[in-house]
Enzyme design. Structure first.
Site, short mmCIF file in Angstrom:
data_model
loop_
_atom_site.label_atom_id
_atom_site.label_comp_id
_atom_site.label_asym_id
_atom_site.label_seq_id
_atom_site.Cartn_x
_atom_site.Cartn_y
_atom_site.Cartn_z
N MET A 1 0.15 14.32 -11.53
CA MET A 1 -0.39 13.27 -10.68
C MET A 1 -0.33 11.94 -11.42
O MET A 1 -0.05 11.88 -12.60
CB MET A 1 -1.85 13.59 -10.29
CG MET A 1 -2.00 14.89 -9.54
SD MET A 1 -1.23 14.83 -7.91
CE MET A 1 -2.53 13.98 -7.00
N CYS A 2 -0.66 10.88 -10.72
CA CYS A 2 -0.53 9.55 -11.29
C CYS A 2 -1.80 8.78 -11.00
O CYS A 2 -2.72 9.29 -10.39
CB CYS A 2 0.64 8.83 -10.62
SG CYS A 2 2.14 9.83 -10.55
N GLN A 3 -1.85 7.56 -11.47
CA GLN A 3 -2.96 6.69 -11.09
C GLN A 3 -2.41 5.34 -10.65
O GLN A 3 -1.38 4.88 -11.14
CB GLN A 3 -3.96 6.53 -12.24
CG GLN A 3 -4.74 7.82 -12.50
CD GLN A 3 -6.10 7.57 -13.14
OE1 GLN A 3 -6.63 6.46 -13.18
NE2 GLN A 3 -6.68 8.65 -13.66
N ILE A 78 0.57 4.34 -13.45
CA ILE A 78 0.89 5.15 -14.63
C ILE A 78 1.20 6.55 -14.15
O ILE A 78 0.58 7.06 -13.21
CB ILE A 78 -0.24 5.14 -15.69
CG1 ILE A 78 -1.59 5.46 -15.06
CG2 ILE A 78 -0.27 3.81 -16.44
CD1 ILE A 78 -2.72 5.53 -16.09
N ASN A 108 0.55 7.67 -5.37
CA ASN A 108 -0.07 8.74 -6.15
C ASN A 108 -0.22 9.95 -5.24
O ASN A 108 -0.73 9.84 -4.13
CB ASN A 108 -1.44 8.26 -6.68
CG ASN A 108 -2.46 9.36 -6.81
OD1 ASN A 108 -3.47 9.35 -6.10
ND2 ASN A 108 -2.22 10.31 -7.67
#
Lengths: 253, 253
Positions: A1-3, A78, A108
């Site tokens: 996963m991402c932010q 990110i 995301n």
């Protein structure tokens, strides 16, 4: 996963404080080490920085932390790779031109078996589900509108498109052409509005404190939108699942 | 007027030496102070840096001079504004996606009364004649080819399009999607090929010398294309007016 991290302001503002905390999640307080990116609007133009190194060690991220680029709309990301390998063309945010404006997009979440028909002018360069979704959104908007519609009409169209994509999985996303910032929440997204009277904020991810009263004027207003709250001493409001918010001049409308 | 710098290599190479000399023309040895930009291909991806400050004083240009980004195709531009004001959206190089690849373009010269019909998917964001020409080139190529044609077919099509645009004025330009680099000369463009046995080169614009033998392997080959020669002790070859050259793996084909 991402932010995801977004900022929308009524006056050009730098994102050094928020980006500093956000970047610590790329290796120190988080595991989002598979690249990062940030896009700053300056008027109609975009400054776009991406790197496949972690934001914590990237020389380009270091520049962003030290060089206060002022912008009214910023989108940063990110990455913790899930779909698509760790190569530069898979780093968000992505950019395309539509209706004579640059559009910046970051996502995301994971989309399962997401293979939309892309027969318009926007084709993915990398291999992420995210870039496919971005291309499909632009293709769908262009098919519907010959030129940029009003904010309300665009928001309504985006609500429908995001709901459609979200049937394939998690679709938290941010999108902007430098005028407004559109943010869709499918699972997790928070925001706050900083405005007069400004107070002191302390990062959750580092021992950094800023007294915004010292670096602002009473007319300034800044909305910060982020996956997980960046500060411990401010009240972050969660989005509702399925909610799309439009941020204009530093506040949701 | 402006100046162009391009690099095409058979192995990822940094452009620190050439960019250092080139950037001195933005205020010290030249008057190209109205913004600058550079795009580096890394595989299919692009790192894009633009600034409306002169390259000599820009913190971002300083990063480029100090941080050796390795790339096989680079296009850079320093600007002396003639058409379009000094704002970020008018800084070259410009980028658009076509056929699932990013295309990077920069132009030197003035086009008089150049108002092509842009009714395809590519619209200018800024106000330069250069971005209009870029949009028209992409629109024309897309209308002719549903997907990317071979290098020779593309070069032939570009020759015709460049000749057409050059009827409106000076059209020195560089274009790349990260595979080859296409360079068209209407008035001034020079190139050289550095290859084994490598020698020492000294910048014309600064007291900087590099012994390329120390930083290369015998298999490396690098073509540098530039408006005005960057070094005094190497032989730069001029393009002929109206000539379009295709650079592949560090040499013209």
């Amino acid at each position: 996963m991402c932010q995801l991290l977004g900022m929308n302001c009524n006056t050009p503002t730098d994102i050094v404080f928020s980006f500093t905390g956000f970047a610590y999640r790329a290796g120190r307080t988080g595991e989002h080490i598979d690249g990062w990116g940030i896009a700053f609007f300056e008027g109609r133009a975009v400054r776009h920085f991406v790197d496949h190194q972690a934001a914590l060690v990237s020389p380009i991220a270091d520049l962003i932390r030290r060089y206060p680029i002022k912008s009214t709309n910023v989108i940063a990301h990110i990455r913790k790779a899930t779909v698509g390998s760790v190569i530069l063309e898979n780093c968000h945010p992505f950019i395309r031109e539509m209706w004579g404006r640059y559009w910046v997009f970051a996502h995301n979440g994971d989309l399962k078996a997401y293979e939309p028909v892309l027969d318009g002018p926007y084709q993915p360069v990398g291999s992420t589900d995210s870039e496919r979704a971005f291309c499909w959104i632009l293709q769908s908007l262009r098919a519907r509108f010959a030129e940029r519609p009003s904010r309300d009409v665009l928001a309504e169209a985006l609500r429908g498109l995001c709901a459609d994509i979200a049937t394939h999985g998690t679709f938290n996303m941010m999108l902007s052409d430098g005028t407004e910032l559109y943010a869709h929440c499918s699972t997790r997204l928070h925001y706050l509005v900083r405005q007069h009277p400004f107070a002191t904020a302390s990062l959750s991810d580092d021992e950094v404190t800023v007294n915004f009263a010292e670096v602002t004027t009473p007319d300034d207003r800044v909305a910060v939108i982020v996956t997980e709250p960046l500060t411990a001493n401010e009240t972050w409001l969660p989005f509702a699942p399925g909610e799309l918010k439009v941020f204009v001049d530093g506040a949701p409308v």
